[in-house]
Design an enzyme around this catalytic site. Structure first.
Site, PDB file in Angstrom:
ATOM      1  CB  SER A   1      -2.289   5.941  -0.244  1.00  0.00           C
ATOM      2  OG  SER A   1      -1.094   5.690   0.439  1.00  0.00           O
TER       3      SER A   1
ATOM      4  CG  ASP B   1      -0.038  -1.670  -1.682  1.00  0.00           C
ATOM      5  OD1 ASP B   1      -0.898  -0.989  -2.257  1.00  0.00           O
ATOM      6  OD2 ASP B   1       0.817  -1.178  -0.898  1.00  0.00           O
TER       7      ASP B   1
ATOM      8  CG  HIS C   1       0.809   2.101  -2.599  1.00  0.00           C
ATOM      9  ND1 HIS C   1      -0.175   1.738  -1.691  1.00  0.00           N
ATOM     10  CD2 HIS C   1       1.012   3.434  -2.428  1.00  0.00           C
ATOM     11  CE1 HIS C   1      -0.541   2.806  -0.999  1.00  0.00           C
ATOM     12  NE2 HIS C   1       0.161   3.844  -1.427  1.00  0.00           N
TER      13      HIS C   1
END
Length: 287
Positions: free
Chosen positions: A98, A212, A267
């Site tokens: 991320s 995601d 995610h």
């Protein structure tokens, strides 16, 4: 010929040395509102498949600090630690999850002496973020809009928060390039060293997926992004790729870029998904 106990012991030690000596150290950079503990599954799997590998989980700017401190400041401080790690080995691998992938990209482009051979990103907003951040609801006012977020993140206070460094409103491209202090500088660098440094990579592996639900658009994890008409423009049609502004096209033409799309991964699960780690991460940690 039958081996003596001593010969067997020596042979076993040699085989173990040969098995582990090719594995470069791996640096793991956590994401926003995370810390080093969230990267433990990755470390465990890497060491299980590649015994003897040194793994460094960056223990800096953890939890709320990862959001409340500007990304430029984080990159500068983490860069000091990374230089210490790099000085101990001929080469290393770097994996960023991320926001950690954006940090990794910044480190690669800005550190002239880096020896990172493989750069792996797990759902990193490499071309920017234009969606509602996965942050505690009490941080934002009620009925918040993307327009409000753009006005805020392109302000001086907004740039002091980490997300401001990669907030990318496709309808405000000029403002993004003018006000956003980090990502445009990496994508359209005026410092020629940024491109030179990026081209030192032997492999760029970008992992993301359509489920995601945090990185928007999810294709940003592979350098795709929307244009001002909300049309998705893939990596190879982006102006920075066509003009090779920071070396991405050159890496691609050298067959050093790998895009991996995996469905059904939310995610916050990428760095703990065993299948993703074993099938799509560890095979690229072999230099």
């Amino acid at each position: 010929m039958q081996l003596t106990s001593l010969q067997f012991y020596v042979s076993t030690c040699l085989l173990l040395c040969l098995r582990t000596q090719g594995f470069s150290p791996v640096v793991l950079m956590h994401g926003i509102l995370d810390g080093p503990d969230t990267m433990l599954t990755l470390e465990t799997q890497i060491k299980k498949i590649h015994p003897g590998t040194k793994v460094y989980r960056i223990d800096m700017f953890n939890d709320e600090e990862s959001f409340l401190v500007s990304l430029e400041c984080q990159v500068a401080k983490i860069g000091e630690r990374l230089k210490e790690i790099m000085s101990e080995s001929d080469s290393i691998h770097f994996l960023g999850f991320s926001q950690g992938g954006v940090i990794g990209r910044a480190l690669i482009e800005t550190i002239n002496s880096h020896n990172i051979e493989t750069f792996i990103t797990l759902s990193a907003p490499l071309a920017g973020e234009y969606g509602y951040p996965l942050l505690p609801p009490d941080i934002w006012p009620p009925n918040i809009t993307l327009e409000w977020l753009s006005d805020f993140f392109y302000s001086i206070p907004g740039q002091e928060l980490s997300i401001g460094a990669y907030w990318h409103d496709p309808k405000m491209e000029e403002t993004y390039r003018e006000k956003c202090e980090l990502l445009p500088a990496l994508t359209y660098p005026t410092n020629k060293n940024y491109r030179t440094n990026f081209l030192k990579l032997k492999k760029l592996v970008m992992i993301g997926g359509p489920d995601d639900n945090v990185v928007e658009p999810w294709q940003s994890s592979q350098f795709g992004f929307w244009n001002n008409r909300n049309e998705l423009v893939p990596m190879d049609r982006q102006d920075f790729f066509i003009n090779d502004t920071f070396g991405l096209r050159t890496l691609y033409e050298q067959n050093k870029v790998v895009n991996i799309s995996v469905p059904n991964v939310f995610h916050t699960h990428w760095h703990e998904n065993i299948d993703v780690i074993r099938k799509h991460v560890i095979p690229y940690l072999t230099y």
